[in-house]
Design a protein around this motif. Structure first.
Motif, PDB file in Angstrom:
ATOM      1  N   PRO A 196       0.831  -1.214   0.000  1.00 40.42           N
ATOM      2  CA  PRO A 196       0.000   0.000   0.000  1.00 40.42           C
ATOM      3  C   PRO A 196       0.860   1.257   0.000  1.00 40.42           C
ATOM      4  CG  PRO A 196      -0.568  -1.415   1.880  1.00 40.42           C
ATOM      5  CD  PRO A 196       0.530  -2.088   1.140  1.00 40.42           C
ATOM      6  N   HIS A 197       1.984   1.215   0.719  1.00 40.60           N
ATOM      7  CA  HIS A 197       2.892   2.367   0.787  1.00 40.60           C
ATOM      8  C   HIS A 197       3.431   2.696  -0.610  1.00 40.60           C
ATOM      9  CE1 HIS A 197       6.089   4.966   2.286  1.00 40.60           C
ATOM     10  NE2 HIS A 197       6.944   4.269   1.571  1.00 40.60           N
ATOM     11  N   PHE A 198       3.955   1.680  -1.280  1.00 43.02           N
ATOM     12  CA  PHE A 198       4.554   1.953  -2.582  1.00 43.02           C
ATOM     13  C   PHE A 198       3.498   2.250  -3.647  1.00 43.02           C
ATOM     14  CE2 PHE A 198       5.877   0.832  -6.793  1.00 43.02           C
ATOM     15  CZ  PHE A 198       6.946   1.711  -6.940  1.00 43.02           C
ATOM     16  N   LEU A 199       2.364   1.563  -3.586  1.00 41.50           N
ATOM     17  CA  LEU A 199       1.334   1.814  -4.611  1.00 41.50           C
ATOM     18  C   LEU A 199       0.795   3.240  -4.517  1.00 41.50           C
ATOM     19  CD1 LEU A 199      -0.487  -1.638  -4.683  1.00 41.50           C
ATOM     20  CD2 LEU A 199       0.949  -0.637  -6.458  1.00 41.50           C
ATOM     21  N   ALA A 200       0.750   3.787  -3.297  1.00 41.90           N
ATOM     22  CA  ALA A 200       0.341   5.194  -3.152  1.00 41.90           C
ATOM     23  C   ALA A 200       1.367   6.097  -3.849  1.00 41.90           C
ATOM     24  CB  ALA A 200       0.227   5.563  -1.677  1.00 41.90           C
ATOM     25  N   ILE A 201       2.651   5.815  -3.653  1.00 43.41           N
ATOM     26  CA  ILE A 201       3.709   6.608  -4.314  1.00 43.41           C
ATOM     27  C   ILE A 201       3.601   6.446  -5.836  1.00 43.41           C
ATOM     28  CG2 ILE A 201       6.210   6.854  -4.633  1.00 43.41           C
ATOM     29  CD1 ILE A 201       6.568   5.913  -1.750  1.00 43.41           C
ATOM     30  N   ALA A 231      -3.663  -2.547  -3.418  1.00 45.29           N
ATOM     31  CA  ALA A 231      -3.414  -1.803  -2.164  1.00 45.29           C
ATOM     32  C   ALA A 231      -4.353  -2.316  -1.071  1.00 45.29           C
ATOM     33  CB  ALA A 231      -3.606  -0.313  -2.397  1.00 45.29           C
ATOM     34  N   VAL A 232      -5.623  -2.508  -1.437  1.00 46.95           N
ATOM     35  CA  VAL A 232      -6.605  -2.993  -0.452  1.00 46.95           C
ATOM     36  C   VAL A 232      -6.276  -4.424  -0.033  1.00 46.95           C
ATOM     37  CG1 VAL A 232      -9.042  -3.585  -0.115  1.00 46.95           C
ATOM     38  CG2 VAL A 232      -8.429  -1.447  -1.256  1.00 46.95           C
ATOM     39  N   LEU A 233      -5.925  -5.258  -0.999  1.00 46.19           N
ATOM     40  CA  LEU A 233      -5.644  -6.663  -0.706  1.00 46.19           C
ATOM     41  C   LEU A 233      -4.467  -6.813   0.265  1.00 46.19           C
ATOM     42  CD1 LEU A 233      -6.531  -9.574  -1.663  1.00 46.19           C
ATOM     43  CD2 LEU A 233      -4.474  -9.517  -3.060  1.00 46.19           C
ATOM     44  N   TYR A 234      -3.389  -6.083   0.009  1.00 38.49           N
ATOM     45  CA  TYR A 234      -2.212  -6.205   0.877  1.00 38.49           C
ATOM     46  C   TYR A 234      -2.484  -5.604   2.264  1.00 38.49           C
ATOM     47  CZ  TYR A 234       0.922  -8.249  -2.559  1.00 38.49           C
ATOM     48  OH  TYR A 234       1.526  -9.114  -3.437  1.00 38.49           O
ATOM     49  N   LEU A 267      -6.104   0.076   6.233  1.00 38.07           N
ATOM     50  CA  LEU A 267      -7.071  -0.548   5.321  1.00 38.07           C
ATOM     51  C   LEU A 267      -8.102   0.479   4.834  1.00 38.07           C
ATOM     52  CD1 LEU A 267      -8.130  -3.115   3.972  1.00 38.07           C
ATOM     53  CD2 LEU A 267      -9.366  -3.665   6.057  1.00 38.07           C
ATOM     54  N   VAL A 268      -8.586   1.321   5.754  1.00 34.91           N
ATOM     55  CA  VAL A 268      -9.571   2.345   5.381  1.00 34.91           C
ATOM     56  C   VAL A 268      -8.950   3.341   4.390  1.00 34.91           C
ATOM     57  CG1 VAL A 268     -10.933   4.296   6.259  1.00 34.91           C
ATOM     58  CG2 VAL A 268     -10.974   2.109   7.461  1.00 34.91           C
ATOM     59  N   ALA A 269      -7.692   3.740   4.656  1.00 37.52           N
ATOM     60  CA  ALA A 269      -7.018   4.674   3.741  1.00 37.52           C
ATOM     61  C   ALA A 269      -6.825   4.034   2.362  1.00 37.52           C
ATOM     62  CB  ALA A 269      -5.676   5.097   4.325  1.00 37.52           C
ATOM     63  N   SER A 270      -6.522   2.734   2.340  1.00 38.39           N
ATOM     64  CA  SER A 270      -6.372   2.029   1.057  1.00 38.39           C
ATOM     65  C   SER A 270      -7.713   1.966   0.325  1.00 38.39           C
ATOM     66  CB  SER A 270      -5.853   0.601   1.276  1.00 38.39           C
ATOM     67  OG  SER A 270      -4.645   0.624   1.959  1.00 38.39           O
ATOM     68  N   LEU A 271      -8.777   1.673   1.086  1.00 38.71           N
ATOM     69  CA  LEU A 271     -10.120   1.604   0.485  1.00 38.71           C
ATOM     70  C   LEU A 271     -10.519   2.959  -0.102  1.00 38.71           C
ATOM     71  CD1 LEU A 271     -12.084  -0.615   3.019  1.00 38.71           C
ATOM     72  CD2 LEU A 271     -11.981  -0.986   0.560  1.00 38.71           C
ATOM     73  N   ARG A 272     -10.229   4.021   0.653  1.00 39.63           N
ATOM     74  CA  ARG A 272     -10.555   5.384   0.175  1.00 39.63           C
ATOM     75  C   ARG A 272      -9.842   5.676  -1.137  1.00 39.63           C
ATOM     76  NH1 ARG A 272     -11.932  10.258   3.851  1.00 39.63           N
ATOM     77  NH2 ARG A 272     -11.231  11.341   1.993  1.00 39.63           N
ATOM     78  N   MET A 273      -8.531   5.348  -1.153  1.00 35.21           N
ATOM     79  CA  MET A 273      -7.792   5.597  -2.388  1.00 35.21           C
ATOM     80  C   MET A 273      -8.347   4.739  -3.518  1.00 35.21           C
ATOM     81  SD  MET A 273      -3.847   5.114  -3.500  1.00 35.21           S
ATOM     82  CE  MET A 273      -4.154   3.638  -4.454  1.00 35.21           C
TER      83      MET A 273
END
Lengths: 307, 88
Positions: A196-201, A231-234, A267-273
């Motif tokens: 999730p960290h890298f996918l956001a970048i 991102a959500v899965l990880y 997880l919530v931040a990943s879902l939002r993105m």
């Protein structure tokens, strides 16, 4: 994929080598990617503390962390040396010393090799051969596997997550002298966290990556659907895995609550993105992921069960 | 409570995982082999299977299966009650 245009920030003053000692020192420091190095050293410290039996010997711990700093800095310098050409096509990296021509390529190479070599020697002396071997594997995977693969496949991220997750294992090996299941648990936490960290970048800088000809997941899937799903899965996988130190008695009860709350936040931040795929939510996920790791590892160390 | 939460969240993750793998496999069948979209789906399948392997391996270790060696006695292994017996 061929880079069409250089990044707009490439200055006209490029290719003028630096002479002032202060600016040389600044450039060499920039070569070591201080923020990434700090994160790696924090995870080595966590692994060392958790792996150590009894109270931590501060002098030895300091030497191990010094060695880890040298190794991480050296790996970053070698990475920048290898990527000096592609870095000039990315807005995010165009101002680095090598693409700007402030440092000679040979200086960067020599600096990186020197840091890695001295890190390996110090790690062997302070942390033992096993920790030094893990350090060597980490540097080799990062520099020789992940860095070149960035130009060829989106799977480079999964492969790059392996050296990214090895630092706590190195710390554990230095503290305990061997690798047990707990050490691999730390590896798994670090491995899953990176996605999730890298996918956001990667989502934030997808145009940069495309310009540099690096086929990251958001580049090959411009809709962002695959990026969002992964991102959500990880983050969903990280949630139960991060609870295991408490379930297995490595960390005491307060850790469980912190891991649960911070895991849900990630997880919530990943879902939002995933739902909005907006830059603002990608930035939010990045911030949450940056906070997540030190909070989780810090709590784990603080709440650790003595041997 | 902690163990229950862990197993419940692991089960939820695996359900999510199975649903995603099933969906990706259906997508792959529907796409033209060798197309760019098919390559993306193939890549995502690999991405998807990696965390599943990790979670399953750790769950097996946590359940005491496999050959994982722990450096200290696990709380889950500790006897619930210790009987003290005097010498006869």
């Amino acid at each position: 994929m061929n880079p069409p245009n250089p990044a707009p920030t490439l200055s006209a003053a490029a290719h003028e080598p630096a002479t002032a000692p202060a600016s040389l020192a600044r450039d060499l420091l920039e070569l070591t990617k201080p923020r990434i190095t700090t994160m790696a050293v924090i995870s080595v410290a966590a692994g060392y503390t958790l792996g150590s039996r009894g109270p931590v010997a501060l002098a030895l711990a300091g030497a191990v962390l010094c060695a880890a700093t040298l190794l991480a800095s050296g790996a970053s310098a070698l990475n920048q040396w290898l990527e000096s050409e592609t870095d000039q096509w990315m807005t995010r990296t165009a101002s680095r010393p090598l693409p700007q021509g402030r440092l000679a390529s040979s200086v960067a190479l020599g600096f990186g090799v020197l840091l890695v070599a001295s890190g390996l020697v110090l790690m062997t002396m302070a942390g033992g051969a096993l920790a030094a071997s893990i350090g060597l594997v980490t540097v080799a995977l990062y520099v020789l596997a992940y860095t070149p693969l960035k130009r060829t496949t989106p799977l480079c991220t999964v492969i790059g997550a392996v050296p990214g997750a090895l630092p706590p294992l190195m710390g554990w090996a230095a503290g305990a002298g061997s690798l047990t299941a707990e050490a691999w648990l730390l590896f798994a936490i670090l491995f899953l966290w990176q996605m999730p960290h890298f996918l956001a970048i990667a989502w934030l800088y997808r145009d940069d990556y495309a310009r540099a000809g690096q086929p990251m997941l958001p580049v090959v899937d411009p809709s962002g659907a695959a990026t969002a799903r992964q991102a959500v899965l990880y983050a969903a996988a990280l949630l139960p895995v991060s609870l295991l130190p408490s379930v297995l008695g490595i960390a005491r009860e307060p850790y469980f609550a912190v891991a649960l709350v911070s895991g849900v936040a990630l997880l919530v931040a990943s879902l939002r993105m995933g739902l909005t795929r907006s830059m603002a939510d990608a930035r939010l996920l990045l911030r949450v992921s940056i906070l997540y790791l030190p909070v989780l590892l810090g709590t784990m160390v603080w709440a650790r069960q003595p041997f | 409570m902690q163990a229950t939460t862990f197993w419940a969240l692991s089960a939820l993750f695996l359900l999510l995982q199975i649903a995603l793998v099933g969906w990706l496999l259906r997508q792959r069948r529907a796409l033209l082999p060798g197309s760019r979209e098919a390559a993306v789906v193939q890549t995502e399948l690999v991405w998807t299977l990696v965390p599943a392997a990790l979670v399953v391996a750790l769950a097996l270790m946590a359940a005491g299966l496999g050959r994982a060696s722990w450096s200290r006695p696990r709380l889950v292994d500790a006897p619930a009650r210790v009987e003290a017996r005097g010498l006869p």
